[in-house]
Write a protein that holds these residues in place. Structure first.
Motif, PDB file in Angstrom:
ATOM      1  N   ASN A   1       0.850  -1.178   0.000  1.00  0.00           N
ATOM      2  CA  ASN A   1       0.000   0.000   0.000  1.00  0.00           C
ATOM      3  C   ASN A   1       0.893   1.237   0.000  1.00  0.00           C
ATOM      4  N   HIS A   2       0.591   2.209  -0.856  1.00  0.00           N
ATOM      5  CA  HIS A   2       1.502   3.335  -1.071  1.00  0.00           C
ATOM      6  C   HIS A   2       1.039   4.630  -0.415  1.00  0.00           C
ATOM      7  N   GLU A   3      -0.058   4.578   0.326  1.00  0.00           N
ATOM      8  CA  GLU A   3      -0.560   5.808   0.930  1.00  0.00           C
ATOM      9  C   GLU A   3      -1.357   5.489   2.188  1.00  0.00           C
ATOM     10  N   GLY A   4      -0.944   6.094   3.312  1.00  0.00           N
ATOM     11  CA  GLY A   4      -1.666   5.867   4.548  1.00  0.00           C
ATOM     12  C   GLY A   4      -1.635   4.412   4.968  1.00  0.00           C
ATOM     13  N   ILE A   5      -2.747   3.948   5.520  1.00  0.00           N
ATOM     14  CA  ILE A   5      -2.883   2.551   5.917  1.00  0.00           C
ATOM     15  C   ILE A   5      -4.203   2.009   5.384  1.00  0.00           C
ATOM     16  N   ARG A   6      -4.134   0.883   4.700  1.00  0.00           N
ATOM     17  CA  ARG A   6      -5.330   0.211   4.180  1.00  0.00           C
ATOM     18  C   ARG A   6      -5.466  -1.108   4.930  1.00  0.00           C
ATOM     19  N   VAL A   7      -6.655  -1.359   5.451  1.00  0.00           N
ATOM     20  CA  VAL A   7      -6.903  -2.551   6.263  1.00  0.00           C
ATOM     21  C   VAL A   7      -8.070  -3.334   5.685  1.00  0.00           C
ATOM     22  N   SER A   8      -7.860  -4.611   5.505  1.00  0.00           N
ATOM     23  CA  SER A   8      -8.920  -5.513   5.071  1.00  0.00           C
ATOM     24  C   SER A   8      -9.666  -6.029   6.305  1.00  0.00           C
ATOM     25  N   CYS A   9     -10.983  -5.850   6.315  1.00  0.00           N
ATOM     26  CA  CYS A   9     -11.825  -6.246   7.454  1.00  0.00           C
ATOM     27  C   CYS A   9     -12.586  -7.502   7.056  1.00  0.00           C
ATOM     28  N   GLN A  10     -12.154  -8.646   7.583  1.00  0.00           N
ATOM     29  CA  GLN A  10     -12.550  -9.922   7.002  1.00  0.00           C
ATOM     30  C   GLN A  10     -13.669 -10.653   7.737  1.00  0.00           C
ATOM     31  N   SER A  11     -14.178 -10.080   8.814  1.00  0.00           N
ATOM     32  CA  SER A  11     -15.278 -10.758   9.506  1.00  0.00           C
ATOM     33  C   SER A  11     -16.538 -10.676   8.654  1.00  0.00           C
ATOM     34  N   PRO A  12     -17.447 -11.656   8.748  1.00  0.00           N
ATOM     35  CA  PRO A  12     -18.645 -11.674   7.905  1.00  0.00           C
ATOM     36  C   PRO A  12     -19.513 -10.429   8.061  1.00  0.00           C
ATOM     37  N   GLU A  13     -19.564  -9.873   9.280  1.00  0.00           N
ATOM     38  CA  GLU A  13     -20.441  -8.710   9.484  1.00  0.00           C
ATOM     39  C   GLU A  13     -19.803  -7.404   9.001  1.00  0.00           C
ATOM     40  N   GLN A  14     -18.477  -7.416   8.747  1.00  0.00           N
ATOM     41  CA  GLN A  14     -17.807  -6.229   8.211  1.00  0.00           C
ATOM     42  C   GLN A  14     -17.514  -6.398   6.724  1.00  0.00           C
ATOM     43  N   ASN A  15     -16.806  -7.421   6.338  1.00  0.00           N
ATOM     44  CA  ASN A  15     -16.577  -7.809   4.942  1.00  0.00           C
ATOM     45  C   ASN A  15     -16.271  -6.603   4.047  1.00  0.00           C
ATOM     46  N   GLY A  16     -15.159  -5.941   4.386  1.00  0.00           N
ATOM     47  CA  GLY A  16     -14.819  -4.769   3.595  1.00  0.00           C
ATOM     48  C   GLY A  16     -13.406  -4.294   3.875  1.00  0.00           C
ATOM     49  N   TRP A  17     -13.196  -2.988   3.808  1.00  0.00           N
ATOM     50  CA  TRP A  17     -11.873  -2.425   4.017  1.00  0.00           C
ATOM     51  C   TRP A  17     -12.007  -0.953   4.377  1.00  0.00           C
ATOM     52  N   PHE A  18     -10.927  -0.395   4.919  1.00  0.00           N
ATOM     53  CA  PHE A  18     -10.863   1.051   5.104  1.00  0.00           C
ATOM     54  C   PHE A  18      -9.462   1.537   4.806  1.00  0.00           C
ATOM     55  N   LEU A  19      -9.373   2.809   4.436  1.00  0.00           N
ATOM     56  CA  LEU A  19      -8.088   3.456   4.171  1.00  0.00           C
ATOM     57  C   LEU A  19      -8.082   4.805   4.878  1.00  0.00           C
ATOM     58  N   LEU A  20      -7.105   4.998   5.748  1.00  0.00           N
ATOM     59  CA  LEU A  20      -6.906   6.287   6.402  1.00  0.00           C
ATOM     60  C   LEU A  20      -5.603   6.873   5.879  1.00  0.00           C
ATOM     61  N   ARG A  21      -5.673   8.118   5.411  1.00  0.00           N
ATOM     62  CA  ARG A  21      -4.496   8.745   4.828  1.00  0.00           C
ATOM     63  C   ARG A  21      -4.448  10.214   5.236  1.00  0.00           C
ATOM     64  N   LEU A  22      -3.342  10.834   4.935  1.00  0.00           N
ATOM     65  CA  LEU A  22      -3.164  12.259   5.182  1.00  0.00           C
ATOM     66  C   LEU A  22      -3.391  12.994   3.872  1.00  0.00           C
ATOM     67  N   SER A  23      -4.204  14.062   3.897  1.00  0.00           N
ATOM     68  CA  SER A  23      -4.470  14.839   2.690  1.00  0.00           C
ATOM     69  C   SER A  23      -3.171  15.358   2.088  1.00  0.00           C
ATOM     70  N   LEU A  24      -3.192  15.558   0.770  1.00  0.00           N
ATOM     71  CA  LEU A  24      -1.996  16.015   0.071  1.00  0.00           C
ATOM     72  C   LEU A  24      -1.570  17.411   0.504  1.00  0.00           C
ATOM     73  N   HIS A  25      -2.545  18.279   0.784  1.00  0.00           N
ATOM     74  CA  HIS A  25      -2.210  19.675   1.039  1.00  0.00           C
ATOM     75  C   HIS A  25      -2.828  20.242   2.310  1.00  0.00           C
ATOM     76  N   ASP A  26      -3.908  19.672   2.796  1.00  0.00           N
ATOM     77  CA  ASP A  26      -4.692  20.291   3.857  1.00  0.00           C
ATOM     78  C   ASP A  26      -4.536  19.554   5.191  1.00  0.00           C
ATOM     79  N   PRO A  27      -4.843  20.229   6.324  1.00  0.00           N
ATOM     80  CA  PRO A  27      -4.799  19.573   7.641  1.00  0.00           C
ATOM     81  C   PRO A  27      -6.016  18.674   7.852  1.00  0.00           C
ATOM     82  N   VAL A  28      -6.087  17.642   7.024  1.00  0.00           N
ATOM     83  CA  VAL A  28      -7.254  16.753   7.004  1.00  0.00           C
ATOM     84  C   VAL A  28      -6.776  15.314   6.832  1.00  0.00           C
TER      85      VAL A  28
END
Length: 509
Positions: free
Chosen positions: A444-471
């Motif tokens: 993964n080349h930006e922030g942190i990407r996590v695979s959420c593998q439990s049946p009730e979640q079954n997805g992923w999330f990505l948290l990153r730092l904005s390119l220019h803003d305090p966000v």
């Protein structure tokens, strides 16, 4: 103007600022005087870059529909011509066409400037710069701003001449030829779109040309097209293929007019999206999937470079359905494009670099992010499929799409927002490793990407730092209904311990 902080105008590989009053708290910083200096700075930089005298240079200047466009176009032209540079004034144009002015016979400009601020509000404007090698990168913009800061330019007599040219007629003609040759209809070569009803929404930006200069000469029925006239107030909706209201407007127009296909452009036409005959949006992951199909047909096994927030289902589609490779990179269209170029230089074929925002660039088209070119490629397929009794959406029937997809943006209140954001990401890695059924995605080349593998979640999330803003943007997707909320609840156990993150609606939906 020596006390002006020119660096505030840099926005990555562009220059952007406030050009008009009218929005509370936003003071004008992109004045005509400063744009004249920027014209001188670009002309000086270009002469140094090409190792030529400025009096031998020719530069094209174009603009989108913004209210400040005519005045700023005149201002930048004044700066260029003061150095003896000849200027082609092409008036309202698209950003991709401005690059094409540098490599198109009959224009052959040494450089080009586009006055635009993409989809930003009416009071904003900016400058994008091109050479024959493409759009300038961040270091180039920094160099231009350094020249503007010093502001020591000597006027050259006589001043460069200004010539009015119709660039868009030539550029549109190239797209017409691309469709005719791409479809290569045995029944109607000149008008391969005859029998198709195609609705265009230009959002009152620069994209209205596509109706009368591309679609109609090819035989398409364009009745029902809307917001084609340039209007810098953008009275109908934001010209942005990522905007929900904009996509709803083109979808409604397709359905209301019983059209076969819908097209929408952003203000300066470097981004585009589409709508199928049922009014279903063909943007973001769907647009990337469609373009991937087209690329893999011509270049089997090609690597498709995208930004970081594309779905898992897209990866499966590209790699298992199409036999290509999906390379997720960082947000920012220049980042994506430059990575694809780097892969090619390293010996790995990559024919498409595309962001979920709609910025898409193809190797066959100089890796130019060109919304009209991407739409043109789609229309070739639309016409071919029509002859087979099929629709464009049939190409992505096997694309798995998430049941839920949401984005949250957390404002960072710590003054040193970059350091703070990076610390949050490192701490989240530790937290994620401790969670059952969570797995940090490798490569993964930006922030942190996590695979959420439990049946009730079954997805992923990505948290990153904005390119220019305090966000810190957070993207969450799930393949099951209610899955995003389940992921968020678990994430909240971590995020609520960081007092300098404003969790806002995420914490209190």
């Amino acid at each position: 103007m020596t006390d002006f902080n020119w660096t505030q105008l840099q926005n990555g590989s562009d220059i952007r600022g406030v050009a008009l009053e009218g929005v509370a708290g936003e003071a004008v910083n992109l004045t005509g005087g400063r744009v004249t200096i920027l014209g001188k700075a670009f002309g000086t930089w270009l002469a140094q870059y090409l190792e030529k005298s400025s009096t031998t240079l020719r530069v094209a200047v174009g603009r989108d529909s913004r209210l400040s466009g005519p005045a700023l176009s005149e201002a930048v032209t004044t700066g260029l011509t003061s150095l003896g540079i000849a200027v082609y004034d092409v008036a309202i144009a698209s950003t991709p066409a401005m690059f094409m002015s540098t490599i198109t016979e009959g224009f052959d400009c040494d450089g080009a400037i586009m006055l635009t601020a993409s989809h930003l509000p009416f009071n904003r404007n900016g400058l994008k710069f091109f050479t024959k090698k493409g759009g300038l990168d961040q270091p180039d913009i920094q160099a231009i701003l350094e020249l503007a800061t010093v502001n020591q330019f000597e006027a050259i007599a006589p001043a460069g001449q200004v010539t009015q040219r119709d660039l868009m007629a030539v550029y549109a003609g190239q797209l017409v030829t691309k469709i005719r040759e791409g479809v290569n209809s045995q029944h109607n070569f000149e008008q391969p779109l005859q029998g198709l009803k195609i609705v265009v929404d230009a959002g009152n930006g620069s994209g209205g040309f596509y109706v009368d200069r591309v679609l109609q000469p090819l035989g398409a029925d364009t009745r029902g097209s809307q917001f084609l006239d340039p209007d810098g107030l953008f009275p109908n909706h934001i010209p942005n293929p990522e905007n929900k209201a904009a996509m709803a407007a083109i979808s409604e127009a397709v359905v209301a007019n019983d059209a076969d296909f819908g097209i929408i452009f952003d203000t300066d036409v470097d981004r585009g999206a589409a709508v199928d005959s049922a009014g279903k949006a063909l943007n973001r992951n769907r647009l990337i999937a469609l373009m991937s199909v087209i690329v893999q047909k011509a270049h089997p096994g090609s690597t498709i470079v995208t930004d970081s927030i594309t779905s898992d289902g897209l990866t499966t589609f590209i790699e298992q359905e199409l036999g290509g490779r999906h390379y997720r990179y960082r947000r920012g269209y220049k980042n994506v494009i430059n990575q694809a170029i780097a892969l090619n230089q390293a010996g790995e074929e990559s024919w498409l670099a595309i962001e979920t925002s709609g910025h898409g660039a193809m190797k066959e088209n100089h890796f130019l992010d060109d919304g009209a070119y991407l739409i043109t490629k789609l229309l070739v397929e639309v016409a071919k499929l029509q002859e087979q009794g099929k629709t464009i959406t049939d190409l992505i029937t096997n694309l798995q799409e998430p049941a839920e997809s949401k984005e949250f943006r957390f404002k960072i209140t710590d003054p040193d927002f970059k350091t703070y954001g990076l610390q949050v990401i490192e701490q989240l890695k530790i937290f994620a490793e401790q969670q059952e059924n969570w797995q940090i995605v490798p490569k993964n080349h930006e922030g942190i990407r996590v695979s959420c593998q439990s049946p009730e979640q079954n997805g992923w999330f990505l948290l990153r730092l904005s390119l220019h803003d305090p966000v810190m943007p957070l993207n969450v997707e799930s393949n099951v209904n209610g899955g995003v909320e389940k992921i968020n609840i678990q994430l909240l156990n971590f995020l609520q311990n960081h007092s300098d993150l404003d969790l806002g609606a995420f914490k209190n939906p």
